[in-house]
Design a protein around this motif. Structure first.
Motif, PDB file in Angstrom:
ATOM      1  N   PRO A  18       0.791  -1.234   0.000  1.00 24.05           N
ATOM      2  CA  PRO A  18       0.000   0.000   0.000  1.00 24.05           C
ATOM      3  C   PRO A  18       0.823   1.285   0.000  1.00 24.05           C
ATOM      4  N   ILE A  19       2.005   1.294   0.657  1.00 24.49           N
ATOM      5  CA  ILE A  19       2.762   2.541   0.734  1.00 24.49           C
ATOM      6  C   ILE A  19       3.270   2.988  -0.627  1.00 24.49           C
ATOM      7  N   PHE A  20       3.344   2.067  -1.599  1.00 23.54           N
ATOM      8  CA  PHE A  20       3.827   2.430  -2.922  1.00 23.54           C
ATOM      9  C   PHE A  20       2.703   2.791  -3.879  1.00 23.54           C
ATOM     10  N   GLN A  21       1.476   2.655  -3.446  1.00 24.16           N
ATOM     11  CA  GLN A  21       0.350   3.010  -4.301  1.00 24.16           C
ATOM     12  C   GLN A  21       0.269   4.527  -4.437  1.00 24.16           C
ATOM     13  N   GLY A  22      -0.077   4.994  -5.622  1.00 21.93           N
ATOM     14  CA  GLY A  22      -0.163   6.426  -5.858  1.00 21.93           C
ATOM     15  C   GLY A  22       1.062   7.001  -6.531  1.00 21.93           C
ATOM     16  N   LEU A  23       2.107   6.187  -6.721  1.00 20.86           N
ATOM     17  CA  LEU A  23       3.280   6.660  -7.451  1.00 20.86           C
ATOM     18  C   LEU A  23       2.918   6.846  -8.918  1.00 20.86           C
ATOM     19  N   ASN A  24       3.451   7.893  -9.528  1.00 24.09           N
ATOM     20  CA  ASN A  24       3.239   8.023 -10.969  1.00 24.09           C
ATOM     21  C   ASN A  24       4.174   7.061 -11.696  1.00 24.09           C
ATOM     22  N   SER A  25       4.001   6.941 -13.005  1.00 25.15           N
ATOM     23  CA  SER A  25       4.750   5.943 -13.772  1.00 25.15           C
ATOM     24  C   SER A  25       6.254   6.176 -13.701  1.00 25.15           C
ATOM     25  N   GLU A  26       6.677   7.442 -13.687  1.00 27.02           N
ATOM     26  CA  GLU A  26       8.106   7.735 -13.636  1.00 27.02           C
ATOM     27  C   GLU A  26       8.693   7.345 -12.285  1.00 27.02           C
ATOM     28  N   GLU A  27       7.983   7.665 -11.204  1.00 29.20           N
ATOM     29  CA  GLU A  27       8.444   7.300  -9.864  1.00 29.20           C
ATOM     30  C   GLU A  27       8.488   5.779  -9.706  1.00 29.20           C
ATOM     31  N   GLU A  28       7.505   5.115 -10.290  1.00 24.08           N
ATOM     32  CA  GLU A  28       7.459   3.660 -10.208  1.00 24.08           C
ATOM     33  C   GLU A  28       8.657   3.034 -10.925  1.00 24.08           C
TER      34      GLU A  28
END
Length: 232
Positions: A18-28
C-alpha cells in the motif's frame, strides 16, 4: 540457499504494498530500478538474529516467520509475514542489528530495497512518506494488540483471532483456507501447546464454528460467533 536477480521488469512487489500506491509511472520506474528480487527456499534464513542490515524487505510470494530461539532450542514465533508485508524497516533510519531470525516457511519471493535508495524515494514523494509513517504506526499498533492477545486473552480467544487472521489473508469469500503453518508452529505463535490447539479445534468443530478436512484445511462456518470469541 537463496538466489538474487534484478527485478526491474517485475513491479509486482511495488504494486503489492500500500505505501507504494499512488506513485506516478516515472516514480514507479525509478523505484523498480532500485529493487532487487530474491528467492528463498523453504527453511532458508533471510537473516539471522544479530545480523546487521540496511535493507527493506517486501514479501512478494510465500510466507515468513520472525522467530527467536532460546538456548534450550525452544522456538518463539514473534510474527508471521504474508505477501504485501514489509519488514526490516528499523534499519532504514539507523544502523541496527536484527533482534530475531527471519525464516522462509514456504518457497518465498522477496523484493529488497537498499536503505539509501529507499530514503531517496521518500524524499522525492511526500505522500509516500506519509503512507510509510502510517504503515509504521499500524505495525506498532498490531504489535501492541498482539502483546495484549498473548498476555491477557485465553487460549480460545488467541486461536480464534489467529484463524480470523489466516482467513482474512487467504481472501476467500467462502471462508475456506489452509493453515499456513503446522500445529506446532501455531502453538508457538499463540503461546500454548500443540495438544491444546488440537483440543480447541475439535471444540470449534463440535460447536459448528468451523469445519476441518484433514489436518490443515479449514472453513469458517459461523463468522459472527468466531468474531465474538476473538473479541477482547
Amino acid at each position: 540457499m537463496s538466489c538474487n536477480h534484478d527485478c526491474s521488469h517485475d513491479n509486482s512487489c511495488i504494486r503489492l504494498v500500500p505505501i507504494f500506491q499512488g506513485l506516478n509511472s516515472e516514480e514507479e520506474k525509478i523505484l523498480q530500478k532500485e529493487t532487487n528480487h530474491r528467492i528463498f527456499r523453504k527453511g532458508d534464513f533471510i537473516f539471522r538474529e544479530g545480523d546487521t542490515s540496511e535493507t527493506l524487505y517486501i514479501v512478494n510470494k510465500g510466507l515468513i516467520k520472525i522467530n527467536k530461539v532460546a538456548e534450550d532450542g525452544k522456538e518463539q514465533i514473534v510474527r508471521l509475514l504474508f505477501p504485501g508485508d514489509f519488514f526490516g524497516q528499523t534499519a532504514l533510519f539507523q544502523s541496527e542489528i536484527h533482534y530475531a531470525n527471519a525464516e522462509a516457511i514456504d518457497d518465498t519471493t522477496i523484493c529488497t530495497i537498499h536503505r539509501q535508495d529507499f530514503l531517496k524515494t521518500l524524499e522525492r514523494n511526500h505522500d509516500m512518506s506519509l503512507r510509510f509513517m502510517h504503515a509504521l504506526n499500524e505495525i506498532i499498533h498490531q504489535a501492541d494488540e498482539w502483546m495484549t492477545l498473548l498476555s491477557l486473552m485465553e487460549v480460545e480467544k488467541r486461536l480464534a483471532s489467529v484463524l480470523l487472521l489466516f482467513s482474512d489473508r487467504a481472501n476467500t469469500k467462502d471462508g475456506k483456507f489452509k493453515l499456513p503453518i503446522s500445529k506446532k508452529a501455531l502453538a508457538s505463535l499463540i503461546g500454548t501447546t500443540p495438544e491444546t490447539i488440537s483440543r480447541k479445534l475439535v471444540t470449534f468443530v463440535s460447536d459448528e464454528i468451523i469445519s476441518m478436512s484433514g489436518q490443515r484445511d479449514i472453513q469458517i462456518l459461523n463468522l459472527e460467533k468466531i468474531k465474538r470469541i476473538a473479541k477482547p
